[in-house]
Design a protein around this motif. Structure first.
Motif, PDB file in Angstrom:
ATOM      1  N   ALA A   8       0.568  -1.343   0.011  1.00 15.67           N
ATOM      2  CA  ALA A   8       0.169  -0.029  -0.202  1.00 15.67           C
ATOM      3  C   ALA A   8       1.197   1.241   0.022  1.00 15.67           C
ATOM      4  O   ALA A   8       1.478   1.690   1.512  1.00 15.67           O
ATOM      5  CB  ALA A   8      -0.962   0.105   1.963  1.00 15.67           C
ATOM      6  N   HIS A   9       1.252   1.595  -1.303  1.00 21.23           N
ATOM      7  CA  HIS A   9       1.914   2.210  -1.482  1.00 21.23           C
ATOM      8  C   HIS A   9       1.017   3.784  -2.429  1.00 21.23           C
ATOM      9  O   HIS A   9       1.016   3.213  -3.057  1.00 21.23           O
ATOM     10  CB  HIS A   9       3.396   2.901  -1.536  1.00 21.23           C
ATOM     11  N   PRO A  10       1.093   5.262  -1.610  1.00 24.30           N
ATOM     12  CA  PRO A  10       0.324   6.026  -2.816  1.00 24.30           C
ATOM     13  C   PRO A  10       0.398   6.749  -3.668  1.00 24.30           C
ATOM     14  O   PRO A  10      -0.057   7.052  -4.577  1.00 24.30           O
ATOM     15  CB  PRO A  10      -0.621   7.034  -1.866  1.00 24.30           C
ATOM     16  N   ASN A  11       1.839   6.667  -4.000  1.00 17.62           N
ATOM     17  CA  ASN A  11       2.823   7.083  -5.210  1.00 17.62           C
ATOM     18  C   ASN A  11       3.836   6.422  -5.517  1.00 17.62           C
ATOM     19  O   ASN A  11       4.731   6.832  -5.396  1.00 17.62           O
ATOM     20  CB  ASN A  11       3.466   8.346  -4.463  1.00 17.62           C
ATOM     21  N   MET A  12       3.311   4.841  -5.373  1.00 19.76           N
ATOM     22  CA  MET A  12       4.384   3.438  -5.918  1.00 19.76           C
ATOM     23  C   MET A  12       5.704   4.283  -6.749  1.00 19.76           C
ATOM     24  O   MET A  12       6.296   3.923  -7.410  1.00 19.76           O
ATOM     25  CB  MET A  12       4.163   2.442  -6.140  1.00 19.76           C
ATOM     26  N   GLU A  13       5.258   4.326  -8.299  1.00 22.20           N
ATOM     27  CA  GLU A  13       5.988   4.529  -8.732  1.00 22.20           C
ATOM     28  C   GLU A  13       6.976   5.673  -8.593  1.00 22.20           C
ATOM     29  O   GLU A  13       8.211   6.174  -9.130  1.00 22.20           O
ATOM     30  CB  GLU A  13       5.336   5.950 -10.129  1.00 22.20           C
ATOM     31  N   THR A  14       7.059   6.764  -7.918  1.00 15.48           N
ATOM     32  CA  THR A  14       7.882   7.362  -6.912  1.00 15.48           C
ATOM     33  C   THR A  14       9.307   7.358  -5.850  1.00 15.48           C
ATOM     34  O   THR A  14      10.304   7.491  -4.973  1.00 15.48           O
ATOM     35  CB  THR A  14       7.310   9.129  -6.877  1.00 15.48           C
ATOM     36  N   SER A  15       8.072   5.817  -5.779  1.00 15.20           N
ATOM     37  CA  SER A  15       9.185   5.924  -4.490  1.00 15.20           C
ATOM     38  C   SER A  15      10.376   4.385  -4.898  1.00 15.20           C
ATOM     39  O   SER A  15      10.810   4.651  -5.992  1.00 15.20           O
ATOM     40  CB  SER A  15       8.176   4.171  -3.760  1.00 15.20           C
ATOM     41  N   VAL A  16      11.188   4.425  -3.439  1.00 16.55           N
ATOM     42  CA  VAL A  16      12.355   4.117  -4.043  1.00 16.55           C
ATOM     43  C   VAL A  16      12.911   2.667  -3.163  1.00 16.55           C
ATOM     44  O   VAL A  16      12.999   1.571  -3.931  1.00 16.55           O
ATOM     45  CB  VAL A  16      13.341   5.092  -3.596  1.00 16.55           C
ATOM     46  N   ILE A  17      12.005   2.652  -2.136  1.00 18.18           N
ATOM     47  CA  ILE A  17      12.605   1.283  -1.208  1.00 18.18           C
ATOM     48  C   ILE A  17      11.293   0.634  -1.881  1.00 18.18           C
ATOM     49  O   ILE A  17      11.261  -0.807  -2.154  1.00 18.18           O
ATOM     50  CB  ILE A  17      12.275   1.889   0.067  1.00 18.18           C
ATOM     51  N   ASN A  18      10.054   0.803  -1.276  1.00 18.68           N
ATOM     52  CA  ASN A  18       9.115   0.347  -1.655  1.00 18.68           C
ATOM     53  C   ASN A  18       8.837  -0.818  -2.770  1.00 18.68           C
ATOM     54  O   ASN A  18       8.470  -1.145  -3.262  1.00 18.68           O
ATOM     55  CB  ASN A  18       7.581   0.413  -1.117  1.00 18.68           C
ATOM     56  N   LYS A  19       9.136   0.469  -3.980  1.00 19.87           N
ATOM     57  CA  LYS A  19       9.127   0.306  -5.417  1.00 19.87           C
ATOM     58  C   LYS A  19      10.079  -1.091  -5.632  1.00 19.87           C
ATOM     59  O   LYS A  19      10.047  -1.655  -6.290  1.00 19.87           O
ATOM     60  CB  LYS A  19       8.617   1.149  -6.271  1.00 19.87           C
ATOM     61  N   ARG A  20      11.480  -0.708  -5.049  1.00 18.40           N
ATOM     62  CA  ARG A  20      12.481  -1.781  -5.388  1.00 18.40           C
ATOM     63  C   ARG A  20      12.763  -3.365  -4.195  1.00 18.40           C
ATOM     64  O   ARG A  20      12.472  -4.051  -5.164  1.00 18.40           O
ATOM     65  CB  ARG A  20      13.783  -1.335  -4.983  1.00 18.40           C
ATOM     66  N   TRP A  21      11.304  -2.851  -3.122  1.00 18.68           N
ATOM     67  CA  TRP A  21      11.116  -4.496  -2.868  1.00 18.68           C
ATOM     68  C   TRP A  21      10.340  -5.168  -3.829  1.00 18.68           C
ATOM     69  O   TRP A  21      10.574  -6.515  -3.704  1.00 18.68           O
ATOM     70  CB  TRP A  21      10.541  -3.947  -1.506  1.00 18.68           C
ATOM     71  N   ILE A  22       9.224  -4.920  -4.049  1.00 18.86           N
ATOM     72  CA  ILE A  22       8.063  -4.960  -5.177  1.00 18.86           C
ATOM     73  C   ILE A  22       8.728  -5.598  -5.832  1.00 18.86           C
ATOM     74  O   ILE A  22       8.494  -6.732  -6.297  1.00 18.86           O
ATOM     75  CB  ILE A  22       7.278  -4.439  -5.713  1.00 18.86           C
ATOM     76  N   GLU A  23       9.941  -4.685  -7.054  1.00 20.06           N
ATOM     77  CA  GLU A  23      10.387  -5.531  -8.586  1.00 20.06           C
ATOM     78  C   GLU A  23      11.432  -7.332  -8.043  1.00 20.06           C
ATOM     79  O   GLU A  23      11.244  -7.695  -8.730  1.00 20.06           O
ATOM     80  CB  GLU A  23      11.052  -3.944  -8.775  1.00 20.06           C
ATOM     81  N   GLU A  24      11.569  -6.575  -6.790  1.00 22.63           N
ATOM     82  CA  GLU A  24      12.546  -7.881  -6.158  1.00 22.63           C
ATOM     83  C   GLU A  24      11.455  -9.371  -6.440  1.00 22.63           C
ATOM     84  O   GLU A  24      11.542 -10.338  -6.682  1.00 22.63           O
ATOM     85  CB  GLU A  24      13.126  -7.769  -4.799  1.00 22.63           C
ATOM     86  N   LEU A  25      10.739  -9.317  -4.983  1.00 23.56           N
ATOM     87  CA  LEU A  25       9.599  -9.685  -4.840  1.00 23.56           C
ATOM     88  C   LEU A  25       8.640 -10.227  -6.353  1.00 23.56           C
ATOM     89  O   LEU A  25       8.724 -11.570  -6.159  1.00 23.56           O
ATOM     90  CB  LEU A  25       8.414  -8.959  -4.297  1.00 23.56           C
ATOM     91  N   GLN A  26       8.870  -9.666  -6.694  1.00 24.09           N
ATOM     92  CA  GLN A  26       8.205 -10.458  -8.561  1.00 24.09           C
ATOM     93  C   GLN A  26       8.804 -10.825  -9.250  1.00 24.09           C
ATOM     94  O   GLN A  26       7.957 -11.716 -10.250  1.00 24.09           O
ATOM     95  CB  GLN A  26       7.531  -9.045  -9.384  1.00 24.09           C
ATOM     96  N   GLN A  27       9.794 -11.440  -8.897  1.00 27.10           N
ATOM     97  CA  GLN A  27      10.755 -12.262  -9.356  1.00 27.10           C
ATOM     98  C   GLN A  27      10.975 -13.521  -9.007  1.00 27.10           C
ATOM     99  O   GLN A  27      11.475 -14.485  -9.831  1.00 27.10           O
ATOM    100  CB  GLN A  27      12.796 -11.862  -9.140  1.00 27.10           C
ATOM    101  N   TYR A  28      10.272 -14.058  -8.196  1.00 25.95           N
ATOM    102  CA  TYR A  28      10.215 -14.680  -7.270  1.00 25.95           C
ATOM    103  C   TYR A  28       8.029 -15.210  -7.124  1.00 25.95           C
ATOM    104  O   TYR A  28       8.166 -15.590  -6.341  1.00 25.95           O
ATOM    105  CB  TYR A  28      10.122 -15.334  -5.871  1.00 25.95           C
TER     106      TYR A  28
END
Length: 175
Positions: A8-28
């Motif tokens: 739950a991030h209202p501005n995921m596209e501008t996030s550094v941390i949450n966006k990166r965490w999600i990118e990594e999770l989506q690899q698995y």
């Protein structure tokens, strides 16, 4: 064991941390399902039965969010209020969260030193997150604490972001 990550991030596209965490999770995808609330419910209308079914179809639950005004973003609070219903999450017949491992993943803009009893905000992050812990205990879930990244608003170095990403995956894998 598959983990559902409610992001739950209202501005995921501008996030550094949450966006990166999600990118990594989506690899698995065999290990993690990432469910981004602000993408799924841009109008804020939550499909409660769908959300409950999603939780039931996973072994573990992680709530991932930026620490937002010393709480969660508003859509996550709304999600909790609507999805964790009497008779489903708690109450005499509410057992769907019972003994389910639940944890938090939080990005905090402020530095860790500020989240101490002697720091700027006088409370630890654990103390400030206690309403989430208490909610999970009330639902008889197996609350497993939280993973945090501190100092997100201070433009973290790429190495810090990557270190936190690997730490986050390790945290989830060891729930």
């Amino acid at each position: 064991m598959k983990t559902l990550v409610i992001a739950a991030h209202p501005n995921m596209e501008t996030s550094v941390i949450n966006k990166r965490w999600i990118e990594e999770l989506q690899q698995y995808p065999e290990k993690y399902t990432v469910h981004e609330l602000y993408n799924v419910y841009p109008d804020g209308h939550i499909d409660v039965q769908q959300e409950q079914h999603l939780i039931e179809s996973h072994d573990h639950l992680v709530l991932q969010f930026p620490f937002y005004w010393f709480s969660s973003p508003p859509l996550l609070k709304k999600w909790l209020d609507e999805v964790f219903t009497y008779g489903w999450a708690y109450g005499s017949e509410g057992d769907k969260l019972q003994q389910r491992k639940v944890a938090l993943a939080v990005s905090a803009g402020i530095k860790e030193i500020d989240y101490t009893e002697g720091g700027k905000y006088r409370y630890t992050l654990a103390q400030l997150l206690s309403p989430f812990e208490t909610t999970m205990l009330y639902c008889d879930a197996d609350y497993r604490s939280f993973f945090a990244f501190y100092g997100a608003e201070h433009e973290p170095m790429a190495s810090e972001v990557e270190q936190s990403t690997q730490g986050y995956l390790n945290f989830i894998d060891n729930l």
